[in-house]
Each structure stands twice: as C-alpha cells, then as structure tokens.
Write a protein that holds these residues in place. Structure first.
Motif, short mmCIF file in Angstrom:
data_model
loop_
_atom_site.label_atom_id
_atom_site.label_comp_id
_atom_site.label_asym_id
_atom_site.label_seq_id
_atom_site.Cartn_x
_atom_site.Cartn_y
_atom_site.Cartn_z
N MET A 132 0.81 -1.20 0.00
CA MET A 132 0.00 0.00 0.00
C MET A 132 0.85 1.26 0.00
O MET A 132 0.49 2.27 -0.61
N SER A 174 1.83 1.78 -3.53
CA SER A 174 0.68 2.20 -4.33
C SER A 174 0.30 3.66 -4.04
O SER A 174 -0.18 4.37 -4.92
N ARG A 175 0.52 4.11 -2.82
CA ARG A 175 0.14 5.47 -2.43
C ARG A 175 1.12 6.51 -2.98
O ARG A 175 0.74 7.67 -3.20
N LYS A 197 -6.63 -2.90 7.29
CA LYS A 197 -7.83 -2.16 6.88
C LYS A 197 -8.39 -1.35 8.04
O LYS A 197 -8.88 -0.22 7.86
N GLN A 200 -6.66 2.02 8.32
CA GLN A 200 -6.88 3.01 7.26
C GLN A 200 -7.88 2.46 6.25
O GLN A 200 -7.49 1.96 5.19
N PRO A 208 -7.95 4.48 2.47
CA PRO A 208 -6.80 4.14 1.62
C PRO A 208 -6.74 2.66 1.27
O PRO A 208 -6.33 2.30 0.17
N TYR A 209 -7.16 1.79 2.20
CA TYR A 209 -7.10 0.36 1.94
C TYR A 209 -7.96 0.00 0.73
O TYR A 209 -7.52 -0.70 -0.18
N ARG A 262 -9.15 2.08 -1.56
CA ARG A 262 -8.75 2.86 -2.73
C ARG A 262 -7.47 2.31 -3.37
O ARG A 262 -7.32 2.35 -4.60
N LEU A 263 -6.56 1.77 -2.57
CA LEU A 263 -5.26 1.33 -3.07
C LEU A 263 -5.21 -0.17 -3.37
O LEU A 263 -4.16 -0.69 -3.68
#
Length: 288
Positions: free
Chosen positions: A74, A77-78, A152, A155, A158-159, A161-162
């Motif tokens: 993650m 990915s972010r 998860k 976050q 973000p979890y 979304r990513l």
C-alpha cells in the motif's frame, strides 16, 4: 611474568590442537537415516499441546506476514511515483525478509510453513500428517485474514482505494500466463524448502553451517522480483485469500482461483521432483 604467560600459551596450543581441519575434509562420518514417513492420520496429535502450539505459531506468523507486506504494498501504491517509494524491489524485500525472519522464529515450533502450498508440498512428501496439514492451512488462512483486517482497520479509505494488497492478474497478461507464473514461482519456493531442510544434505554437508530460513527467504524475494508485474505474486494461497476477503471487490475474486490452483500445482511438482530426483542421490559422508 610476560615470559611465563607466553610459555603457557605455547603449551596450551600444543596440548589442545585443532582436531578438524577447515574445508571439505572437515566432513564427518555422521550417519544418515531416512526419517520414516509421517502417518496419514494421527489422531493422537489432537491430544498434544505441541500440536496446538504449532498451529498458534502458524497463525501468528501469517498474521504478521500479511500485516507487514500489505502495508508495504500500500505504501508503494500510495506514492506519486515509483522513485518516491521503496518500489517493486522494496516489496520483494519485505516479502522475502519477513519469510526469513518468521521461518527463523517458528521453525522449531511448527516447521515455519506460513504458506498452505508449502504445507501441501510437505504433506505430499509425507513430512507431516493430513491432520496437521489441514490444521496448519486453516490457521494460516485465519492469520492472513486477521492480518489484512488489522491493516484495513488502521486506514479503511486508503485500503479500499489502493487495492488492499489483493492479487490479480495484471492487464496485458492472460489467466494462463498468471497461472504459469504462480506454478513456477511456487515450484521455486517449495523446491528451495525441500533442499534447505533435507536431512540427507545436512548429514552429508555437516561441515557447512546452513541457516535454512536464508535461502527460503531469498527464494521468495527473487520470485517476487520476477512475477510482481504479472500477478502481484501470490505463491501463498493464504496471503491471497486474506487480502481478497478483506478487500472484497469483484475483480479480486475473478482471478482468485489462479492463486490456489497455481501454488498447489507448483508445490506438487516440487514434491514429486524431490521424491524422484533428490532422494535418489546416494548418501556419501565424504570424509577426505
């Protein structure tokens, strides 16, 4: 006084000579006995605390494995670009390094499988009973689900979304290509596990200190470098299942069968290769 000390050192050196030369000639005549195959069913295990302790070790190890590795995925990915993060190499190091550390920690408790495909391969080679193999797989999957769930929980936005670290076959690759990558990648891993833990090799090369978790972790690292662009690298059904359940998007389930069928085929091939080729090599103690 100094002269007396020098004399003591000289006499001690002569009295306690090095009995084993360093090098290949340091091999010993250590006997090798092929361990008997594990029974298919061993109900007595269910009454043993060591059986449940091993399952707990597999649960905790897989939990930690998913927690660290998904956070790493993650983080990459972010990042706005690959150069602003650890990149693919960092992901590969996270997976390989965690396997090295966790196998080192749990090898003396459960054998340090942390992967249903490894457990399946060792079961086919009769290294553990069906009872223990099923128990390990269940605990590994539960640990993976909990590990991904904790990430998860930290976050949620973000979890989702990513991508949640879920494995999918990348665009531009067919499911057949993804399946092949998983088969070969898992073969490399399980073959390394067999080689690093082979009792015959340990007896024959007893002069060479072998830290089994090191080649196993390095194999995971190399496989990730090769196959992250194709499937994100599964080679571990529990890891793929845990991320897919917690992420729970349709596209994560579309290719999910690849991350079970591929690793189990690869593990089976490694077990067959080990039984037919590796165990057929005659044992030689090799004293020079």
């Amino acid at each position: 006084m100094a002269e007396n000390r020098e004399e003591d050192v000289r006499l001690g050196a002569n009295k306690y000579r090095e009995t084993q030369p360093i090098g290949t000639s340091a091999q010993t005549d250590k006997d090798y006995k092929e361990p008997p195959p594990a029974p298919l069913f061993e109900p007595g295990e269910l009454k043993s605390w060591s059986f449940y302790r091993a399952g707990i070790a597999e649960f905790v190890a897989t939990f930690l494995f998913l927690y660290i590795t998904i956070l790493t995925v993650m983080g990459v990915s972010r990042a706005p670009n690959k150069c602003a993060s650890v990149g693919i190499q960092g992901i590969a190091w996270a997976f390989g390094g965690m396997i090295f550390a966790l196998v080192y920690c749990t090898a003396g408790i459960s054998g340090g499988h942390i992967n249903p495909a490894v457990t399946f391969g060792l079961f086919l080679a009769r290294k553990l009973s069906l009872t223990r193999a099923i128990f390990y797989m269940i605990m590994q999957c539960l640990g993976a689900i909990c590990g991904a769930g904790v990430v998860k929980g930290f976050q949620v936005g973000p979890y989702q979304r990513l991508g949640g670290g879920a494995n999918t076959v990348a665009h531009g690759y067919t499911k057949g290509a993804g399946l092949g990558a998983e088969i070969i990648g898992t073969f490399v891993l399980v073959y390394t596990v067999f080689s690093a833990t082979d009792a015959k090799r340990s007896a024959r090369d007893s002069h060479v200190p072998i830290l089994a978790p090191l080649p196993i972790g390095f194999a995971v690292f190399l496989v990730h470098l090769a196959t992250i662009p194709i499937t994100g690298t599964g080679i571990n059904p529990a890891r793929s299942l845990g991320a897919a359940i917690i992420y729970n998007k349709d596209h994560a389930w579309d290719d999910h069968w690849v991350f079970w069928v591929g690793p189990f085929i690869g593990a089976a091939l490694a077990a067959v290769y080990h039984q037919i080729v590796i165990r057929a090599i005659p044992f030689k103690s090799g004293r020079a």
